[in-house]
Design a protein around this motif. Structure first.
Motif, PDB file in Angstrom:
ATOM      1  N   LEU A   1       0.818  -1.184   0.015  1.00 51.11           N
ATOM      2  CA  LEU A   1      -0.136  -0.070   0.026  1.00 51.11           C
ATOM      3  C   LEU A   1       0.743   1.228  -0.182  1.00 51.11           C
ATOM      4  N   LEU A   2       1.927   1.329   0.892  1.00 55.18           N
ATOM      5  CA  LEU A   2       2.677   2.498   0.750  1.00 55.18           C
ATOM      6  C   LEU A   2       3.321   2.700  -0.412  1.00 55.18           C
ATOM      7  N   SER A   3       3.724   1.668  -1.458  1.00 54.69           N
ATOM      8  CA  SER A   3       4.435   1.894  -2.591  1.00 54.69           C
ATOM      9  C   SER A   3       3.393   2.161  -3.675  1.00 54.69           C
ATOM     10  N   GLN A   4       2.128   2.158  -3.382  1.00 60.66           N
ATOM     11  CA  GLN A   4       0.946   2.360  -4.424  1.00 60.66           C
ATOM     12  C   GLN A   4       0.656   3.978  -4.593  1.00 60.66           C
ATOM     13  N   ILE A   5       1.102   4.546  -3.557  1.00 57.47           N
ATOM     14  CA  ILE A   5       0.778   6.150  -3.717  1.00 57.47           C
ATOM     15  C   ILE A   5       1.969   7.067  -3.803  1.00 57.47           C
ATOM     16  N   SER A   6       2.073   8.388  -4.268  1.00 60.10           N
ATOM     17  CA  SER A   6       3.287   9.117  -4.577  1.00 60.10           C
ATOM     18  C   SER A   6       3.505   9.712  -3.383  1.00 60.10           C
ATOM     19  N   TRP A   7       4.882  10.170  -3.599  1.00 54.41           N
ATOM     20  CA  TRP A   7       5.404  10.981  -2.319  1.00 54.41           C
ATOM     21  C   TRP A   7       4.483  12.108  -1.889  1.00 54.41           C
ATOM     22  N   SER A   8       4.018  12.888  -2.813  1.00 52.37           N
ATOM     23  CA  SER A   8       3.153  14.013  -2.722  1.00 52.37           C
ATOM     24  C   SER A   8       2.147  13.510  -1.871  1.00 52.37           C
ATOM     25  N   ASN A   9       1.455  12.624  -2.030  1.00 53.00           N
ATOM     26  CA  ASN A   9       0.381  11.887  -1.308  1.00 53.00           C
ATOM     27  C   ASN A   9       0.603  11.649  -0.088  1.00 53.00           C
ATOM     28  N   HIS A  10       1.745  11.138   0.312  1.00 46.88           N
ATOM     29  CA  HIS A  10       2.350  10.665   1.528  1.00 46.88           C
ATOM     30  C   HIS A  10       2.517  11.985   2.422  1.00 46.88           C
ATOM     31  N   LEU A  11       2.970  13.078   1.851  1.00 48.38           N
ATOM     32  CA  LEU A  11       3.186  14.167   2.643  1.00 48.38           C
ATOM     33  C   LEU A  11       1.726  14.683   2.939  1.00 48.38           C
ATOM     34  N   ALA A  12       0.827  14.745   2.182  1.00 51.01           N
ATOM     35  CA  ALA A  12      -0.619  15.338   2.375  1.00 51.01           C
ATOM     36  C   ALA A  12      -1.098  14.562   3.754  1.00 51.01           C
ATOM     37  N   ILE A  13      -0.844  13.215   3.355  1.00 49.70           N
ATOM     38  CA  ILE A  13      -1.524  12.364   4.666  1.00 49.70           C
ATOM     39  C   ILE A  13      -0.778  12.640   6.032  1.00 49.70           C
ATOM     40  N   ILE A  14       0.583  12.488   5.958  1.00 52.55           N
ATOM     41  CA  ILE A  14       1.299  12.637   6.997  1.00 52.55           C
ATOM     42  C   ILE A  14       0.930  14.167   7.611  1.00 52.55           C
ATOM     43  N   SER A  15       0.856  15.045   6.996  1.00 57.78           N
ATOM     44  CA  SER A  15       0.911  16.521   7.529  1.00 57.78           C
ATOM     45  C   SER A  15      -0.742  16.930   7.748  1.00 57.78           C
ATOM     46  N   LYS A  16      -1.551  16.356   7.288  1.00 56.87           N
ATOM     47  CA  LYS A  16      -3.107  16.623   7.586  1.00 56.87           C
ATOM     48  C   LYS A  16      -4.033  15.731   8.387  1.00 56.87           C
ATOM     49  N   ALA A  17      -3.590  14.406   8.342  1.00 56.56           N
ATOM     50  CA  ALA A  17      -4.425  13.390   8.969  1.00 56.56           C
ATOM     51  C   ALA A  17      -3.842  13.456  10.483  1.00 56.56           C
ATOM     52  N   LYS A  18      -5.114  13.474  11.507  1.00 53.89           N
ATOM     53  CA  LYS A  18      -4.788  13.438  12.799  1.00 53.89           C
ATOM     54  C   LYS A  18      -4.301  12.117  13.374  1.00 53.89           C
TER      55      LYS A  18
ATOM     56  N   ASN B   1      -6.719   6.134  -7.093  1.00 49.20           N
ATOM     57  CA  ASN B   1      -5.792   7.029  -7.806  1.00 49.20           C
ATOM     58  C   ASN B   1      -5.762   8.455  -7.749  1.00 49.20           C
ATOM     59  N   TYR B   2      -6.148   9.033  -6.636  1.00 51.83           N
ATOM     60  CA  TYR B   2      -6.124  10.386  -6.550  1.00 51.83           C
ATOM     61  C   TYR B   2      -4.626  11.117  -6.837  1.00 51.83           C
ATOM     62  N   SER B   3      -4.862  12.075  -7.388  1.00 53.72           N
ATOM     63  CA  SER B   3      -3.840  13.153  -7.342  1.00 53.72           C
ATOM     64  C   SER B   3      -3.282  13.870  -5.975  1.00 53.72           C
ATOM     65  N   ALA B   4      -2.229  14.666  -5.775  1.00 49.00           N
ATOM     66  CA  ALA B   4      -2.038  15.105  -4.684  1.00 49.00           C
ATOM     67  C   ALA B   4      -3.173  15.965  -4.305  1.00 49.00           C
ATOM     68  N   ARG B   5      -3.551  16.939  -5.486  1.00 49.51           N
ATOM     69  CA  ARG B   5      -4.469  18.021  -5.297  1.00 49.51           C
ATOM     70  C   ARG B   5      -5.966  17.406  -4.594  1.00 49.51           C
TER      71      ARG B   5
ATOM     72  N   MET C   1      -4.554   6.605   2.899  1.00 52.02           N
ATOM     73  CA  MET C   1      -3.832   5.718   1.989  1.00 52.02           C
ATOM     74  C   MET C   1      -4.658   4.816   1.168  1.00 52.02           C
ATOM     75  N   ALA C   2      -5.453   4.128   1.878  1.00 53.13           N
ATOM     76  CA  ALA C   2      -6.313   3.151   1.196  1.00 53.13           C
ATOM     77  C   ALA C   2      -7.016   3.719  -0.005  1.00 53.13           C
ATOM     78  N   LEU C   3      -7.615   4.580   0.415  1.00 52.34           N
ATOM     79  CA  LEU C   3      -8.723   5.306  -0.243  1.00 52.34           C
ATOM     80  C   LEU C   3      -7.793   6.133  -1.736  1.00 52.34           C
ATOM     81  N   CYS C   4      -6.646   6.514  -1.364  1.00 51.61           N
ATOM     82  CA  CYS C   4      -5.737   7.030  -2.566  1.00 51.61           C
ATOM     83  C   CYS C   4      -5.300   6.040  -3.413  1.00 51.61           C
ATOM     84  N   ALA C   5      -4.767   5.018  -2.826  1.00 53.62           N
ATOM     85  CA  ALA C   5      -4.329   3.786  -3.822  1.00 53.62           C
ATOM     86  C   ALA C   5      -5.659   3.136  -4.563  1.00 53.62           C
ATOM     87  N   LYS C   6      -6.746   3.099  -4.080  1.00 62.50           N
ATOM     88  CA  LYS C   6      -8.046   2.523  -4.701  1.00 62.50           C
ATOM     89  C   LYS C   6      -8.361   3.630  -5.746  1.00 62.50           C
TER      90      LYS C   6
END
Length: 74
Positions: free
Chosen positions: A4-21, A37-41, A30-35
């Motif tokens: 799952l970690l390798s399925q999403i981009s680095w930009s998405n990881h940064l958004a998740i880490i900085s905004k998720a509580k 295929n969301y862009s960082a925006r 992470m699961a939603l993004c992988a499923k």
């Protein structure tokens, strides 16, 4: 989890880490993004709109597969 970690981009990881509580919220996005295929925006828009909170309050909770395992194990 590493798949799952390798399925999403680095930009998405940064958004998740900085905004998720919470850890659960991070796994959810992470699961939603992988499923979906969301862009960082698009991912940032979903997080900012409180999609996780709205999803958890909804009547029908069909969780993505990685989240189901997380909920069953305390």
């Amino acid at each position: 989890m590493t798949t799952l970690l390798s399925q999403i981009s680095w930009s998405n990881h940064l958004a998740i880490i900085s905004k998720a509580k919470t850890i659960e919220e991070r796994h959810f996005y992470m699961a939603l993004c992988a499923k979906e295929n969301y862009s960082a925006r698009e991912l940032s828009r979903q997080i900012d709109s409180g999609y996780y909170e709205r999803y958890m309050l909804s009547k029908e909770k069909v969780l993505p597969e990685p989240i189901k395992g997380l909920k069953e194990n305390p």
